[in-house]
Motif scaffolding. Structure first.
Motif, PDB file in Angstrom:
ATOM      1  N   LYS A  97       0.842  -1.214   0.000  1.00 46.93           N
ATOM      2  CA  LYS A  97       0.000   0.000   0.000  1.00 46.93           C
ATOM      3  C   LYS A  97       0.870   1.254   0.000  1.00 46.93           C
ATOM      4  CE  LYS A  97      -0.536  -0.615   5.004  1.00 46.93           C
ATOM      5  NZ  LYS A  97       0.172   0.410   5.706  1.00 46.93           N
ATOM      6  N   ARG A 134       2.638   5.074  -0.655  1.00 47.39           N
ATOM      7  CA  ARG A 134       3.618   5.644  -1.583  1.00 47.39           C
ATOM      8  C   ARG A 134       4.657   4.633  -2.025  1.00 47.39           C
ATOM      9  NH1 ARG A 134       5.763  10.450   1.839  1.00 47.39           N
ATOM     10  NH2 ARG A 134       5.281   8.826   3.325  1.00 47.39           N
ATOM     11  N   LEU A 135       5.079   3.780  -1.092  1.00 46.16           N
ATOM     12  CA  LEU A 135       6.111   2.794  -1.468  1.00 46.16           C
ATOM     13  C   LEU A 135       5.608   1.879  -2.579  1.00 46.16           C
ATOM     14  CD1 LEU A 135       8.026   1.327   1.615  1.00 46.16           C
ATOM     15  CD2 LEU A 135       8.849   2.882  -0.141  1.00 46.16           C
ATOM     16  N   SER A 189       3.241  -6.559   3.585  1.00 46.78           N
ATOM     17  CA  SER A 189       3.668  -5.461   4.453  1.00 46.78           C
ATOM     18  C   SER A 189       5.180  -5.260   4.271  1.00 46.78           C
ATOM     19  CB  SER A 189       3.351  -5.847   5.892  1.00 46.78           C
ATOM     20  OG  SER A 189       4.251  -5.245   6.768  1.00 46.78           O
ATOM     21  N   ALA A 190       5.607  -3.984   4.175  1.00 50.46           N
ATOM     22  CA  ALA A 190       7.049  -3.696   4.002  1.00 50.46           C
ATOM     23  C   ALA A 190       7.875  -4.377   5.091  1.00 50.46           C
ATOM     24  CB  ALA A 190       7.278  -2.185   4.028  1.00 50.46           C
ATOM     25  N   GLY A 197      12.590  -1.104   2.682  1.00 50.96           N
ATOM     26  CA  GLY A 197      13.601  -0.137   3.128  1.00 50.96           C
ATOM     27  C   GLY A 197      14.841  -0.831   3.670  1.00 50.96           C
ATOM     28  N   ASP A 239      16.378   0.081   6.186  1.00 47.82           N
ATOM     29  CA  ASP A 239      16.216   0.049   7.651  1.00 47.82           C
ATOM     30  C   ASP A 239      15.567  -1.265   8.089  1.00 47.82           C
ATOM     31  OD1 ASP A 239      13.818   0.769   6.395  1.00 47.82           O
ATOM     32  OD2 ASP A 239      13.223   2.213   7.921  1.00 47.82           O
ATOM     33  N   GLY A 279      11.720   6.734  -0.920  1.00 51.12           N
ATOM     34  CA  GLY A 279      11.555   6.159   0.430  1.00 51.12           C
ATOM     35  C   GLY A 279      12.711   6.507   1.347  1.00 51.12           C
ATOM     36  N   HIS A 280      13.324   7.687   1.088  1.00 51.41           N
ATOM     37  CA  HIS A 280      14.453   8.094   1.936  1.00 51.41           C
ATOM     38  C   HIS A 280      13.970   8.458   3.334  1.00 51.41           C
ATOM     39  CE1 HIS A 280      17.537   8.323  -1.184  1.00 51.41           C
ATOM     40  NE2 HIS A 280      16.576   8.755  -1.983  1.00 51.41           N
ATOM     41  N   ALA A 281      14.640   7.954   4.343  1.00 51.39           N
ATOM     42  CA  ALA A 281      14.329   8.335   5.723  1.00 51.39           C
ATOM     43  C   ALA A 281      15.572   8.083   6.573  1.00 51.39           C
ATOM     44  CB  ALA A 281      13.161   7.506   6.249  1.00 51.39           C
ATOM     45  N   LYS A 313      10.954   0.858  17.334  1.00 49.35           N
ATOM     46  CA  LYS A 313      10.671  -0.480  16.790  1.00 49.35           C
ATOM     47  C   LYS A 313      11.929  -1.095  16.189  1.00 49.35           C
ATOM     48  CE  LYS A 313       8.618   0.979  12.352  1.00 49.35           C
ATOM     49  NZ  LYS A 313       7.427   0.904  11.514  1.00 49.35           N
ATOM     50  N   TYR A 314      13.024  -0.312  16.157  1.00 43.98           N
ATOM     51  CA  TYR A 314      14.269  -0.772  15.513  1.00 43.98           C
ATOM     52  C   TYR A 314      15.237  -1.321  16.566  1.00 43.98           C
ATOM     53  CZ  TYR A 314      12.517   1.682  11.414  1.00 43.98           C
ATOM     54  OH  TYR A 314      11.756   2.095  10.353  1.00 43.98           O
ATOM     55  N   ILE A 360      12.445   6.787  12.504  1.00 42.39           N
ATOM     56  CA  ILE A 360      12.801   7.403  11.238  1.00 42.39           C
ATOM     57  C   ILE A 360      12.162   8.784  11.123  1.00 42.39           C
ATOM     58  CG2 ILE A 360      13.297   5.349   9.878  1.00 42.39           C
ATOM     59  CD1 ILE A 360      10.429   5.542   8.865  1.00 42.39           C
ATOM     60  N   SER A 381      11.814  12.082   8.062  1.00 40.13           N
ATOM     61  CA  SER A 381      12.184  12.569   6.724  1.00 40.13           C
ATOM     62  C   SER A 381      12.099  14.084   6.689  1.00 40.13           C
ATOM     63  CB  SER A 381      11.398  11.880   5.619  1.00 40.13           C
ATOM     64  OG  SER A 381      10.032  12.011   5.786  1.00 40.13           O
ATOM     65  N   SER A 422      18.214   5.454   5.281  1.00 38.92           N
ATOM     66  CA  SER A 422      17.517   4.353   4.609  1.00 38.92           C
ATOM     67  C   SER A 422      16.885   4.821   3.306  1.00 38.92           C
ATOM     68  CB  SER A 422      16.418   3.839   5.547  1.00 38.92           C
ATOM     69  OG  SER A 422      15.677   2.816   4.936  1.00 38.92           O
TER      70      SER A 422
HETATM   71  N1  LIG Z   1       7.782   9.518   6.472  1.00 41.43           N
HETATM   72  C1  LIG Z   1       8.499   8.683   5.738  1.00 41.43           C
HETATM   73  N2  LIG Z   1       9.229   9.142   4.723  1.00 41.43           N
HETATM   74  C2  LIG Z   1       9.955   8.301   3.972  1.00 41.43           C
HETATM   75  N3  LIG Z   1      10.034   6.978   4.177  1.00 41.43           N
HETATM   76  C3  LIG Z   1       9.332   6.478   5.161  1.00 41.43           C
HETATM   77  C4  LIG Z   1       8.527   7.291   5.988  1.00 41.43           C
HETATM   78  N4  LIG Z   1       7.918   6.501   6.875  1.00 41.43           N
HETATM   79  C5  LIG Z   1       8.329   5.236   6.602  1.00 41.43           C
HETATM   80  N5  LIG Z   1       9.208   5.224   5.602  1.00 41.43           N
HETATM   81  C6  LIG Z   1       9.895   4.057   5.051  1.00 41.43           C
HETATM   82  O1  LIG Z   1       8.938   3.178   4.510  1.00 41.43           O
HETATM   83  C7  LIG Z   1       9.235   1.834   4.843  1.00 41.43           C
HETATM   84  C8  LIG Z   1       7.995   1.187   5.420  1.00 41.43           C
HETATM   85  O2  LIG Z   1       7.730   1.734   6.670  1.00 41.43           O
HETATM   86  P1  LIG Z   1       6.640   1.106   7.657  1.00 41.43           P
HETATM   87  O3  LIG Z   1       7.030  -0.256   8.079  1.00 41.43           O
HETATM   88  O4  LIG Z   1       6.381   2.127   8.679  1.00 41.43           O
HETATM   89  O5  LIG Z   1       5.465   1.036   6.630  1.00 41.43           O
HETATM   90  P2  LIG Z   1       3.987   0.721   6.885  1.00 41.43           P
HETATM   91  O6  LIG Z   1       3.293   1.207   5.679  1.00 41.43           O
HETATM   92  O7  LIG Z   1       3.595   1.207   8.234  1.00 41.43           O
HETATM   93  O8  LIG Z   1       4.060  -0.852   6.827  1.00 41.43           O
HETATM   94  P3  LIG Z   1       3.141  -1.933   7.531  1.00 41.43           P
HETATM   95  O9  LIG Z   1       2.308  -2.489   6.411  1.00 41.43           O
HETATM   96  O10 LIG Z   1       4.165  -2.933   8.049  1.00 41.43           O
HETATM   97  O11 LIG Z   1       2.358  -1.261   8.606  1.00 41.43           O
HETATM   98  C9  LIG Z   1      10.429   1.847   5.794  1.00 41.43           C
HETATM   99  O12 LIG Z   1      11.570   1.384   5.109  1.00 41.43           O
HETATM  100  C10 LIG Z   1      10.589   3.296   6.164  1.00 41.43           C
HETATM  101  O13 LIG Z   1      11.931   3.695   6.260  1.00 41.43           O
END
Ligand SMILES: Nc1ncnc2c1ncn2[C@@H]1O[C@H](COP(=O)(O)OP(=O)(O)OP(=O)(O)O)[C@@H](O)[C@H]1O
Ligand SMILES: O=P(O)(O)OC[C@H]1O[C@H](OP(=O)(O)OP(=O)(O)O)[C@H](O)[C@@H]1O
Length: 224
Positions: A9, A11-12, A52-53, A71, A73, A95-97, A136-137, A177, A179, A200
């Motif tokens: 889901k 932006r990623l 899920s990422a 990521g 990270d 996805g830079h953070a 969480k890291y 993280i 950004s 990351s």
């Molecule tokens: N605000 C942000 N800007 C850029 N990158 C981000 C940001 N927040 C998260 N990321 C990156 O996106 C990736 C996914 O993060 P995260 O696990 O929080 O995603 P999520 O959508 O909450 O996933 P999940 O489905 O596990 O809940 C990580 O590698 C993280 O570094």
């Protein structure tokens, strides 16, 4: 069949679809907007697995997916000895953070990790328990603090809204993280001057368990 794991889901997912699209693999979600199903056009024997990422590192390590986008990270935190389980095919440029350690902005005497170490010892003497860092890291934070000689703390698990834990008094400091930096600022937190743990970005990984000419050919086809 080559299985590619992509974040399910946000932006990623969209940027990953764009990235592969520019390299001749058209990825789409199929079914209704809540169904986690997808398809790939432009190559035979390739299937899309929406995940899920945070779960993509584990799926790569187990060889249940051959390629995966997530990521740096998440790979480095979730996999012990990550280099033996996956290899980086390409950084994707989005996805830079930054994973950072942040403390209350009002702690004017604390700017560096050395200051944090001193503050942590004082905190323990004053309160009878260790200074709490919410994150969480867990692996990345533990390794980073150990390599910088900070020991008098405890980690508190926080899987989301980590910046709120200080105000909620479940932690004194956080590692999360950032950004734009807006969430930290809004929660009256500041980054330690030497508190950058990792920069990351979204990256395409190949599972070490997935070898063979079919995968080599696909990676070559997308330009790597
Ligand atoms: N605000 C942000 N800007 C850029 N990158 C981000 C940001 N927040 C998260 N990321 C990156 O996106 C990736 C996914 O993060 P995260 O696990 O929080 O995603 P999520 O959508 O909450 O996933 P999940 O489905 O596990 O809940 C990580 O590698 C993280 O570094
Ligand atoms: O520096 P900023 O641009 O403000 O971005 C940083 C925020 O983005 C992420 O949260 P996300 O929205 O993914 O929610 P989360 O709290 O569930 O991780 C991260 O955990 C920070 O809270």
């Amino acid at each position: 069949m080559i299985r590619i794991g992509v974040p399910s889901k946000g932006r990623l997912m969209e940027k990953t679809f764009d990235w592969f699209g520019q390299r001749g693999l058209k990825m789409t979600r199929t079914g209704n907007e809540r169904e986690y199903a997808g398809a790939v056009e432009g190559a035979d024997n390739v299937s899309l697995v929406l995940l899920s990422a945070g779960e993509i590192p584990r799926e790569l390590a187990a060889g249940r997916i051959d390629l995966g986008v997530t990521g740096t990270d998440l790979v480095r935190d979730k996999l012990a000895n990550w280099e033996t389980k996956v290899s980086e095919v390409a950084p994707l440029g989005f996805g830079h953070a930054d994973l950072v350690i942040a403390i209350p902005a009002c702690w004017i005497d604390v700017e560096t990790l050395d200051d944090l170490d001193a503050a942590a010892s004082a905190f323990r003497r004053a309160h009878g328990h260790r200074l709490r860092i919410a994150t969480k890291y867990h692996r990345l934070v533990r390794d980073f603090l150990a390599s910088h000689g900070v020991a008098d703390y405890q980690l508190t698990d926080s899987q989301g809204a980590t910046e709120g834990t200080v105000k909620n008094q479940t932690a004194e400091a956080i590692a999360d993280i950032t950004s734009s930096g807006e969430t930290l600022r809004a929660n009256h937190l500041k980054i330690l001057s030497d508190g950058l743990i990792l920069q990351s970005q979204a990256t395409l990984y190949r599972a070490t368990l997935s070898q063979g000419p079919e995968i080599d050919a696909l990676i070559k086809r997308i330009g790597f």
